[in-house]
Write an enzyme that holds these catalytic residues in place. Structure first.
Site, PDB file in Angstrom:
ATOM      1  CG  ASN A 153      70.567  46.769  47.807  1.00  0.00           C
ATOM      2  OD1 ASN A 153      71.390  46.275  48.584  1.00  0.00           O
ATOM      3  ND2 ASN A 153      70.668  46.668  46.498  1.00  0.00           N
ATOM      4  CE1 TYR A 172      71.252  53.942  47.524  1.00  0.00           C
ATOM      5  CE2 TYR A 172      69.917  52.006  46.996  1.00  0.00           C
ATOM      6  CZ  TYR A 172      71.135  52.654  47.004  1.00  0.00           C
ATOM      7  OH  TYR A 172      72.251  52.033  46.492  1.00  0.00           O
ATOM      8  CD  GLU A 176      72.930  48.646  45.657  1.00  0.00           C
ATOM      9  OE1 GLU A 176      72.163  49.609  45.437  1.00  0.00           O
ATOM     10  OE2 GLU A 176      73.134  47.738  44.817  1.00  0.00           O
TER      11      GLU A 176
HETATM   12  C1  FCB Z   1      70.025  50.522  43.345  1.00  0.00           C
HETATM   13  C2  FCB Z   1      70.912  49.772  42.377  1.00  0.00           C
HETATM   14  C3  FCB Z   1      72.269  50.404  42.194  1.00  0.00           C
HETATM   15  C4  FCB Z   1      72.210  51.909  42.178  1.00  0.00           C
HETATM   16  C5  FCB Z   1      71.426  52.419  43.369  1.00  0.00           C
HETATM   17  C6  FCB Z   1      71.370  53.926  43.454  1.00  0.00           C
HETATM   18  O1  FCB Z   1      68.695  50.278  43.020  1.00  0.00           O
HETATM   19  O2  FCB Z   1      71.092  48.446  42.791  1.00  0.00           O
HETATM   20  O3  FCB Z   1      72.830  49.879  41.021  1.00  0.00           O
HETATM   21  O4  FCB Z   1      71.687  52.347  40.987  1.00  0.00           O
HETATM   22  O5  FCB Z   1      70.133  51.909  43.346  1.00  0.00           O
END
Ligand code: FCB
Length: 490
Positions: free
Chosen positions: A310, A312, A387
């Protein structure tokens, strides 16, 4: 990896279409507590997130997951939405409290039935189910018995894993044990911004080990039940850590955050044990010799088929020993307590570039770097981006549409970065957009919208945003078009 065009003159000359490998999985992701609602239905009892969100002051505006996106009752519509968008896979999590309300003992069939119906509905529409066993919602009774700080919880988790795999294993090809154990351990027991809201550095480190152990035991349980073709994994929120300068002190800050942010999980799970520098950095907080018992590392290192990543935003750090007002912009929420045990003196800076509604910097090159780092360290380990996405202040126009060009730009940049990592040899099997729906964003409540589909929480009306249609086209064609060079995550 065939059909991956390289980041080359040739790719740039053909009017910018990046093709993904045949069979690349395109999906969207959600988590049980964030969307299901129906908090007290069919035998479900509170999880730590129910308790936490009902505790005044813990979640913005006092929001809770009691109703959320009401997915428990609207799952058929939501699966139909995915099908309309042509998404090939769906990553969801299972609420432990629905299946075993007290965290132990026989399963509640009504709870399991919900997931049976959901999986059947997905399969009927040709959507591949990708199940996560634990996305942060520990049954409250297990927390009352010590939560992730005690060794009984990994035992309970393995039993739960066996129950769920027994019920769904014939129809779910992908299984993930834990979502982001870093958050469970260090935000849950360290900074306290997540449930159960404890602020104890020793407990956070114990939780990290017990989550690792829970993962390993669950892999054993899954393997005892699942068909040989099933793929098992864990999803980590790996931090792409960058040092503010090349000074020895800043480089040491980056090393420390890499240890307690990444290698605390990557090490033992991938067979290298706990890194010596982590043990040195945190040895004054926890007795590692007592915590890690003989046999634990073997259990934790049970082979997995895939690593879920994941991502971001990047993490920019410096040494803050001299700082009087330590910047703590680590993207993980504000607290007087650090989620970085043993490295409380490290300063966290906002990375350069534009930011999302989370105040997270947009930087696709860090996703590329992260994927390549894992690839170089573990060349034979397939990955999935489980993610990736962005929150913006979306709204429905008078015409009834949601225009979100910044989300499209974010996704375009990050998908280009994934493509570039593929072209450079990383074995990446799929990509899951976070999230299918706007939902309960943990301590931010409903104030942050990550969905490709807008949810009006008053009426529960769903409106696919422009980005949903854009992403559907990417999934349908297995390619990214209309690229400009600078969007290419470089
Ligand atoms: C991650 C989580 C998910 C969501 C995203 C934005 O850390 O796994 O549940 O909150 O961030």
């Amino acid at each position: 990896m065939t059909a991956v065009h390289s980041h080359s003159a040739e790719a740039a000359a053909s009017p910018a279409a990046l093709h993904f490998p045949p069979g690349f999985v395109w999906g969207s992701a959600t988590a049980a507590y964030q969307i299901e609602g129906a908090a007290a239905e069919d035998g479900r009892t509170p999880s730590i997130w129910d308790t936490f969100s009902h505790t005044p002051g813990r979640v913005l505006n006092g929001d809770t997951g009691d109703i959320a996106a009401d997915h428990y009752h609207r799952y058929q519509d939501d699966v139909a939405l995915m099908s309309d968008l042509g998404l090939g896979a769906y990553r969801f999590s299972i609420s432990w409290s629905r299946v075993q309300p007290t965290g132990r003992g026989p399963a509640v069939q009504r709870g399991l039935d919900f997931y049976r119906r959901l999986v059947d509905e997905l399969l009927a529409k040709g959507i591949t189910p990708v199940a996560t066993l634990y996305h942060w919602d520990l049954p409250q009774e297990l927390e009352d018995a010590g939560g992730w700080t005690v060794r009984q919880t990994p035992e309970r988790f393995a039993e739960y894993a066996e129950i769920v795999a027994g019920a769904l294993g014939d129809r779910v090809p992908y299984w993930t044990t834990l979502n982001e154990p870093w958050c469970s351990a260090f935000l849950g027991y360290g900074s306290g911004v997540h449930a159960p809201g404890r602020t104890e550095p020793e407990s956070a480190l114990k939780a990290a080990h017990h989550l690792n152990l829970a993962h390993g035991r669950a892999i054993g349980a899954l393997r005892s039940v699942l068909p040989a073709t099933a793929q098992t994994s864990i999803t980590l929120n790996l931090h792409q850590v960058r040092a503010f300068s090349q000074s020895a002190a800043d480089l040491d800050a980056a090393r420390r955050i890499d240890a307690v942010g990444n290698r605390v999980f990557l090490g033992p799970i991938l067979g290298d044990g706990y890194p010596a520098d982590l043990l040195a950095d945190t040895g004054h907080l926890v007795d590692w010799d007592a915590l890690v018992r003989p046999g634990d590392l073997e259990e934790i290192a049970r082979p997995i088929d895939l690593l879920g990543v994941n991502y971001y935003t990047p993490t920019l750090v410096s040494d803050g020993r001299e700082s009087t007002d330590l910047p703590r912009n680590d993207g993980h929420g504000a607290s007087d307590y650090s989620p970085w045990p043993g490295s409380e003196h490290v300063a966290f800076h906002l990375s350069p570039g534009e930011t999302t509604a989370m105040n997270w910097a947009v930087d696709a090159s860090a996703l590329y770097d992260l994927l390549m780092r894992v690839h170089h360290e573990h060349p034979d380990l397939p990955m999935m981006v489980t993610e990736n996405g962005a929150a913006y202040d979306d709204y429905v126009s008078p015409e009834g549409t949601v225009s979100d060009p910044r989300r499209i730009a974010y996704l375009r940049g990050h998908l280009s970065a994934v493509h570039r990592a593929l072209a450079d040899g990383a074995d990446i099997r799929g990509y899951f957009l976070w999230s299918l729906l706007d939902n309960f964003e943990w301590s931010y409540g409903y104030s942050k919208r990550f969905g490709a589909v807008y949810v009006d929480f008053g009426t529960q009306r769903r409106v696919p945003k422009q980005s949903a249609h854009w992403y559907a086209e990417v999934a349908r064609t297995n390619a990214l078009r209309g690229l400009s060079e600078e969007a290419d995550g470089s």
